[in-house]
Structures are given as C-alpha cells and as structure tokens.
Design a protein around this motif. Sequence first.
Motif, PDB file in Angstrom:
ATOM      1  N   GLY A  80      12.360 -21.663 -15.559  1.00  0.00           N
ATOM      2  CA  GLY A  80      11.692 -21.924 -14.288  1.00  0.00           C
ATOM      3  C   GLY A  80      10.503 -22.856 -14.417  1.00  0.00           C
ATOM      4  N   GLY A  81       9.873 -22.887 -15.583  1.00  0.00           N
ATOM      5  CA  GLY A  81       8.730 -23.762 -15.810  1.00  0.00           C
ATOM      6  C   GLY A  81       9.086 -25.230 -15.832  1.00  0.00           C
ATOM      7  N   PHE A  82      10.351 -25.530 -15.987  1.00  0.00           N
ATOM      8  CA  PHE A  82      10.803 -26.917 -15.908  1.00  0.00           C
ATOM      9  C   PHE A  82      11.382 -27.221 -14.529  1.00  0.00           C
ATOM     10  N   LEU A  83      12.144 -26.280 -14.001  1.00  0.00           N
ATOM     11  CA  LEU A  83      12.848 -26.526 -12.740  1.00  0.00           C
ATOM     12  C   LEU A  83      11.913 -26.607 -11.538  1.00  0.00           C
ATOM     13  N   VAL A  84      10.933 -25.722 -11.455  1.00  0.00           N
ATOM     14  CA  VAL A  84      10.055 -25.707 -10.278  1.00  0.00           C
ATOM     15  C   VAL A  84       9.249 -27.007 -10.163  1.00  0.00           C
ATOM     16  N   PRO A  85       8.572 -27.482 -11.237  1.00  0.00           N
ATOM     17  CA  PRO A  85       7.879 -28.775 -11.096  1.00  0.00           C
ATOM     18  C   PRO A  85       8.831 -29.926 -10.796  1.00  0.00           C
ATOM     19  N   LEU A  86      10.034 -29.887 -11.379  1.00  0.00           N
ATOM     20  CA  LEU A  86      11.019 -30.937 -11.120  1.00  0.00           C
ATOM     21  C   LEU A  86      11.423 -30.946  -9.647  1.00  0.00           C
ATOM     22  N   ILE A  87      11.707 -29.790  -9.089  1.00  0.00           N
ATOM     23  CA  ILE A  87      12.116 -29.705  -7.684  1.00  0.00           C
ATOM     24  C   ILE A  87      10.968 -30.118  -6.760  1.00  0.00           C
TER      25      ILE A  87
ATOM     26  N   MET B  68       0.816 -40.488   3.854  1.00  0.00           N
ATOM     27  CA  MET B  68       0.773 -39.505   2.784  1.00  0.00           C
ATOM     28  C   MET B  68      -0.430 -38.598   2.982  1.00  0.00           C
ATOM     29  N   LYS B  69      -0.230 -37.345   2.718  1.00  0.00           N
ATOM     30  CA  LYS B  69      -1.327 -36.396   2.822  1.00  0.00           C
ATOM     31  C   LYS B  69      -1.742 -35.932   1.434  1.00  0.00           C
ATOM     32  N   GLU B  70      -2.945 -35.405   1.345  1.00  0.00           N
ATOM     33  CA  GLU B  70      -3.450 -34.898   0.074  1.00  0.00           C
ATOM     34  C   GLU B  70      -3.351 -33.380   0.090  1.00  0.00           C
ATOM     35  N   ASP B  71      -2.785 -32.808  -0.968  1.00  0.00           N
ATOM     36  CA  ASP B  71      -2.596 -31.363  -1.043  1.00  0.00           C
ATOM     37  C   ASP B  71      -2.912 -30.893  -2.464  1.00  0.00           C
ATOM     38  N   LYS B  72      -4.200 -30.586  -2.702  1.00  0.00           N
ATOM     39  CA  LYS B  72      -4.617 -30.150  -4.030  1.00  0.00           C
ATOM     40  C   LYS B  72      -3.977 -28.834  -4.423  1.00  0.00           C
ATOM     41  N   GLN B  73      -3.784 -27.950  -3.457  1.00  0.00           N
ATOM     42  CA  GLN B  73      -3.216 -26.642  -3.772  1.00  0.00           C
ATOM     43  C   GLN B  73      -1.786 -26.772  -4.296  1.00  0.00           C
ATOM     44  N   LEU B  74      -1.015 -27.675  -3.723  1.00  0.00           N
ATOM     45  CA  LEU B  74       0.348 -27.885  -4.199  1.00  0.00           C
ATOM     46  C   LEU B  74       0.332 -28.447  -5.620  1.00  0.00           C
ATOM     47  N   LEU B  75      -0.607 -29.339  -5.904  1.00  0.00           N
ATOM     48  CA  LEU B  75      -0.715 -29.890  -7.257  1.00  0.00           C
ATOM     49  C   LEU B  75      -1.095 -28.805  -8.263  1.00  0.00           C
ATOM     50  N   VAL B  76      -2.013 -27.924  -7.885  1.00  0.00           N
ATOM     51  CA  VAL B  76      -2.414 -26.824  -8.768  1.00  0.00           C
ATOM     52  C   VAL B  76      -1.227 -25.901  -9.009  1.00  0.00           C
ATOM     53  N   VAL B  77      -0.496 -25.560  -7.939  1.00  0.00           N
ATOM     54  CA  VAL B  77       0.681 -24.703  -8.078  1.00  0.00           C
ATOM     55  C   VAL B  77       1.724 -25.368  -8.957  1.00  0.00           C
ATOM     56  N   MET B  78       1.863 -26.674  -8.818  1.00  0.00           N
ATOM     57  CA  MET B  78       2.837 -27.408  -9.619  1.00  0.00           C
ATOM     58  C   MET B  78       2.513 -27.303 -11.108  1.00  0.00           C
ATOM     59  N   HIS B  79       1.230 -27.434 -11.462  1.00  0.00           N
ATOM     60  CA  HIS B  79       0.836 -27.309 -12.867  1.00  0.00           C
ATOM     61  C   HIS B  79       1.001 -25.874 -13.356  1.00  0.00           C
ATOM     62  N   LEU B  80       0.596 -24.909 -12.549  1.00  0.00           N
ATOM     63  CA  LEU B  80       0.679 -23.507 -12.966  1.00  0.00           C
ATOM     64  C   LEU B  80       2.116 -22.984 -12.977  1.00  0.00           C
ATOM     65  N   SER B  81       3.014 -23.630 -12.240  1.00  0.00           N
ATOM     66  CA  SER B  81       4.400 -23.169 -12.212  1.00  0.00           C
ATOM     67  C   SER B  81       5.077 -23.325 -13.573  1.00  0.00           C
ATOM     68  N   GLN B  82       4.505 -24.109 -14.456  1.00  0.00           N
ATOM     69  CA  GLN B  82       5.051 -24.243 -15.803  1.00  0.00           C
ATOM     70  C   GLN B  82       5.009 -22.925 -16.562  1.00  0.00           C
TER      71      GLN B  82
END
Length: 112
Positions: free
Chosen positions: A24-31, A1-15
């Motif tokens: 889209g705020g539900f679908l993007v984090p779900l996907i 497993m790799k660590e990707d803080k940027q993806l986690l930040v994008v995941m939170h902001l995608s809401q």
Amino acid sequence: MKEDKQLLVVMHLSQLLDFITGIGGFLVPLILWLLKKDEVFGIDEHGKAILNFRISMFIYILICIPLILLFGLGILGFITIGIFYLIFPIINAIKVNNNEEPNYPFSIKFLK
C-alpha cells in the motif's frame, strides 16, 4: 490549480502503509499522483520524488538479497533500508507542512 498541503502530507505519510499492508505504501502515492497531478499544485514533483524513492529502495532491497550470503551484509542493508522507509516519509511530511521541498536521499531519478 489549487494548493492542498494536507493532501501532500497524506501522500508522504501513506508510504508507511507498507508496514501494515505490504504494498500500500507504493500504490497509494502512485494512485494519488496519477489522479491529482494536474489538479493540485506541487503534487507532480512530490509524487515523482516519492516514486523515485520507492523504486530506488526496491532496487536496493534486491541488491541486499544476494549480500546475505556474504557475511550477512544483506541483513544490515535490510535494517538500514527499513529505517529509511520509516524516517524519510515522516521527515518529508513535516517539510511539506513547513512549505519546504522534499528530499529523499539515495534516490535514483527515474521520473523527471
């Protein structure tokens, strides 16, 4: 497993996509959660926290609908939920960037 803080930040902001697209705020984090939960360290916990928050807020919106007839309390509930939708993803994106755990208050734990 790799660590990707940027993806986690994008995941939170995608809401915040809810303010533009409506769902889209539900679908993007779900996907993102479904595709990357086994590849990226920490995305499983963050994805569950986000989805629990989103499902809980949807239930609270459904509760506010009949409360509109009761002295307009539902309108106050809609405003409060809208503020939560705007503020908590930003706060938690900042927390993720600072290596802190996300905290979504008023979330019911559907996914554990």
